[in-house]
Design a protein around this motif. Structure first.
Motif, PDB file in Angstrom:
ATOM      1  N   ASP A   1       0.810  -1.219   0.000  1.00  0.00           N
ATOM      2  CA  ASP A   1       0.000   0.000   0.000  1.00  0.00           C
ATOM      3  C   ASP A   1       0.849   1.278   0.000  1.00  0.00           C
ATOM      4  O   ASP A   1       0.311   2.381  -0.012  1.00  0.00           O
ATOM      5  CB  ASP A   1      -0.975  -0.003   1.172  1.00  0.00           C
ATOM      6  N   GLY A   2       2.171   1.128   0.020  1.00  0.00           N
ATOM      7  CA  GLY A   2       3.047   2.282  -0.083  1.00  0.00           C
ATOM      8  C   GLY A   2       3.431   2.925   1.224  1.00  0.00           C
ATOM      9  O   GLY A   2       4.209   3.890   1.242  1.00  0.00           O
ATOM     10  N   SER A   3       2.942   2.415   2.338  1.00  0.00           N
ATOM     11  CA  SER A   3       3.241   3.045   3.629  1.00  0.00           C
ATOM     12  C   SER A   3       4.579   2.598   4.215  1.00  0.00           C
ATOM     13  O   SER A   3       5.096   3.235   5.137  1.00  0.00           O
ATOM     14  CB  SER A   3       2.122   2.748   4.633  1.00  0.00           C
ATOM     15  N   GLY A   4       5.121   1.509   3.696  1.00  0.00           N
ATOM     16  CA  GLY A   4       6.389   0.990   4.208  1.00  0.00           C
ATOM     17  C   GLY A   4       7.558   1.378   3.319  1.00  0.00           C
ATOM     18  O   GLY A   4       7.386   1.919   2.223  1.00  0.00           O
ATOM     19  N   PRO A   5       8.775   1.104   3.754  1.00  0.00           N
ATOM     20  CA  PRO A   5       9.963   1.432   2.967  1.00  0.00           C
ATOM     21  C   PRO A   5      10.050   0.559   1.710  1.00  0.00           C
ATOM     22  O   PRO A   5       9.610  -0.593   1.712  1.00  0.00           O
ATOM     23  CB  PRO A   5      11.113   1.128   3.931  1.00  0.00           C
ATOM     24  N   LYS A   6      10.600   1.130   0.640  1.00  0.00           N
ATOM     25  CA  LYS A   6      10.841   0.327  -0.559  1.00  0.00           C
ATOM     26  C   LYS A   6      12.019  -0.608  -0.297  1.00  0.00           C
ATOM     27  O   LYS A   6      13.059  -0.189   0.209  1.00  0.00           O
ATOM     28  CB  LYS A   6      11.141   1.219  -1.749  1.00  0.00           C
ATOM     29  N   VAL A   7      11.857  -1.880  -0.679  1.00  0.00           N
ATOM     30  CA  VAL A   7      12.829  -2.919  -0.334  1.00  0.00           C
ATOM     31  C   VAL A   7      13.358  -3.568  -1.605  1.00  0.00           C
ATOM     32  O   VAL A   7      12.587  -3.876  -2.522  1.00  0.00           O
ATOM     33  CB  VAL A   7      12.181  -3.988   0.575  1.00  0.00           C
ATOM     34  N   HIS A   8      14.663  -3.785  -1.649  1.00  0.00           N
ATOM     35  CA  HIS A   8      15.296  -4.533  -2.738  1.00  0.00           C
ATOM     36  C   HIS A   8      16.073  -5.691  -2.119  1.00  0.00           C
ATOM     37  O   HIS A   8      16.949  -5.478  -1.266  1.00  0.00           O
ATOM     38  CB  HIS A   8      16.245  -3.639  -3.533  1.00  0.00           C
ATOM     39  N   LEU A   9      15.754  -6.912  -2.550  1.00  0.00           N
ATOM     40  CA  LEU A   9      16.424  -8.120  -2.069  1.00  0.00           C
ATOM     41  C   LEU A   9      17.018  -8.849  -3.259  1.00  0.00           C
ATOM     42  O   LEU A   9      16.344  -9.038  -4.274  1.00  0.00           O
ATOM     43  CB  LEU A   9      15.431  -9.043  -1.362  1.00  0.00           C
ATOM     44  N   GLN A  10      18.275  -9.297  -3.126  1.00  0.00           N
ATOM     45  CA  GLN A  10      18.877 -10.029  -4.236  1.00  0.00           C
ATOM     46  C   GLN A  10      19.851 -11.073  -3.731  1.00  0.00           C
ATOM     47  O   GLN A  10      20.355 -10.998  -2.605  1.00  0.00           O
ATOM     48  CB  GLN A  10      19.588  -9.086  -5.204  1.00  0.00           C
ATOM     49  N   ALA A  11      20.099 -12.065  -4.580  1.00  0.00           N
ATOM     50  CA  ALA A  11      21.040 -13.137  -4.267  1.00  0.00           C
ATOM     51  C   ALA A  11      21.781 -13.522  -5.536  1.00  0.00           C
ATOM     52  O   ALA A  11      21.300 -13.323  -6.645  1.00  0.00           O
ATOM     53  CB  ALA A  11      20.306 -14.355  -3.701  1.00  0.00           C
ATOM     54  N   GLY A  12      22.975 -14.084  -5.344  1.00  0.00           N
ATOM     55  CA  GLY A  12      23.697 -14.666  -6.462  1.00  0.00           C
ATOM     56  C   GLY A  12      24.476 -13.701  -7.316  1.00  0.00           C
ATOM     57  O   GLY A  12      24.781 -14.017  -8.470  1.00  0.00           O
TER      58      GLY A  12
END
Length: 338
Positions: A27-38
Motif C-alpha cells: 500500500d506504499g506506507s512501508g519502505p521500498k525494499v530490494h532483495l537479491q542473491a547470487g
C-alpha cells in the motif's frame, strides 16, 4: 498481482540473457525494499532463500498485509551462472575479463554507455535498486558461520537483522572503496543524508555447500520476520533472542597460507582459540614430515570462516577469526581484496 520486471542483459557473445526480477506492490506506507542473491553466481544458498520468501510475500500481498514495494532478484547473475569448468561452477569472477562480479558497480553505474556486458549488467542492477530504502544482498563464504557486513550508519539495524537471521557475527565497516553493490547503493544515501527508513547489509549465509530446505526455511523466516519489524509487512512478529557478536572490520583476523599444500584443520567453525594456539597445519610435501607447517591464531577469538578445499595455494585465505583488538595486518579497506 506480482509484476515481472526482469532485466535484459547480454552474454559474452552478445546473445540476450535475462535477470529474473519480480516486484510485490504493497500500500506504499512501508519502505521500498530490494532483495537479491547470487551476484557471485556460485553462492547459491540465497537463491533458495529468496525463492521461499517470495511465496510468503505473495501471501502477504494477497491478504492485504504488504506495506512496501518489495523487489526480489533471486538469481542476479546470469553471466556467471553458466561458468562451469571441470564440474565446478566458477562464479566469483567473469571468465572473459577476470572482473570480480561484486566489484566496480559504482564505475559501471556512472558510465553513460558501458563498454562491456559485465558493466551493462552491473548498471542495470544498480538502476533497479536505486530507489530502494532498504537493500539486502545475499552471499555465502567458502565454509562459514552465518554473519553479515553492515556500514556503521546501520549498525543498530544490522544487529537486529543478524539476530532475526540467527547470525553469529555482525561486522561493521566504514570505508570500502571497491564499488561493491552494497557500497554503491548506499553512497547517494550518505551524500544526501540518511532517512530513518534506510538500511543496507550484505548477508553471508554460511558456506557454499549449505544449501537445503531446513536452512533455507529458517533464513526465509528470518528475513520475513525482519521485514515485519521494519514496517514492510503488517504482521506482529518478533525475532527470538539471539547472541550476536558485533565487531569492527579491523578486528577480524585473516590468516593466509604461507605455503601451498594439504590443509588439515584442527579446529571447527565456531571453535574458540587462544592467542598463539594452533588451529591448522599445511603439509607441503606428503611423505616429508619436515615439510609440515603449523598455523597459529594471532589473537583470542573464534573461527568464523575457513577454506573449503583441502589443498590450498600459497597466499589463499585459510581462515578468518573474530578478535578483541585491531589486527596487526589490518590496513583499512576490504576484508576480502579479491
Amino acid at each position: 498481482m506480482v509484476q515481472d520486471i526482469s532485466l535484459d542483459v547480454r552474454s559474452n557473445n552478445g546473445d540476450p540473457l535475462q535477470v529474473g526480477a519480480w516486484r510485490y506492490q504493497g500500500d506504499g506506507s512501508g519502505p521500498k525494499v530490494h532483495l537479491q542473491a547470487g551476484v557471485h553466481a556460485d553462492e547459491i544458498a540465497g537463491m533458495l532463500v529468496l525463492h521461499l520468501l517470495m511465496q510468503r510475500l505473495q501471501v502477504a500481498q494477497a491478504q492485504g498485509r504488504l506495506r512496501s514495494q518489495v523487489t526480489v532478484v533471486p538469481q542476479a547473475n546470469p553471466l556467471g551462472i553458466g561458468q562451469f569448468r571441470q564440474g565446478r561452477l566458477l562464479g566469483r569472477f567473469h571468465d572473459a575479463t577476470g572482473h570480480n562480479f561484486n566489484r566496480g558497480f559504482d564505475q559501471s553505474a556512472a558510465q553513460q554507455h558501458p563498454s562491456t556486458n559485465v558493466q551493462e549488467w552491473q548498471k542495470a542492477l544498480v538502476q533497479l535498486a536505486a530507489d530502494a530504502d532498504v537493500m539486502l544482498d545475499l552471499h555465502t563464504d567458502d565454509e562459514a558461520l552465518p554473519y553479515l557486513y553492515v556500514h556503521r550508519s546501520f549498525a543498530a539495524q544490522g544487529r537486529e537483522l543478524a539476530a532475526a537471521m540467527k547470525m553469529d557475527v555482525a561486522i561493521i565497516w566504514d570505508d570500502g572503496g571497491d564499488g561493491s553493490f552494497e557500497e554503491t547503493i548506499i553512497a547517494p544515501w550518505l551524500r544526501k543524508g540518511l532517512s530513518d527508513r534506510n538500511m543496507a547489509a550484505t548477508l553471508e549465509l554460511r558456506g557454499q555447500g549449505d544449501v537445503g530446505d531446513q536452512l533455507a526455511e529458517q533464513d526465509a523466516q528470518g528475513l520475513y520476520t525482519w521485514l515485519c519489524r521494519c514496517g514492510a509487512i503488517d504482521e506482529a512478529l518478533s525475532p527470538e533472542d539471539w547472541p550476536v557478536q558485533t565487531l569492527e572490520m579491523g578486528q577480524m583476523e585473516t590468516i593466509l597460507a604461507p605455503t601451498p599444500g594439504v590443509l588439515i584443520f584442527e579446529k571447527q567453525l565456531g571453535d574458540p582459540v587462544e592467542e598463539g594456539q594452533r588451529f591448522a597445519r599445511i603439509l607441503r610435501r606428503p611423505g616429508d614430515p619436515s615439510s609440515e607447517v603449523v598455523l597459529f591464531a594471532e589473537q583470542a577469538g573464534r573461527m568464523v570462516t575457513r577454506y573449503r578445499d583441502r589443498l590450498i595455494g600459497q597466499g589463499m585465505v585459510v581462515a578468518k577469526f573474530t578478535g578483541t583488538r585491531v589486527s596487526r595486518h589490518w590496513h583499512g579497506g576490504l576484508l576480502d581484496p579479491n
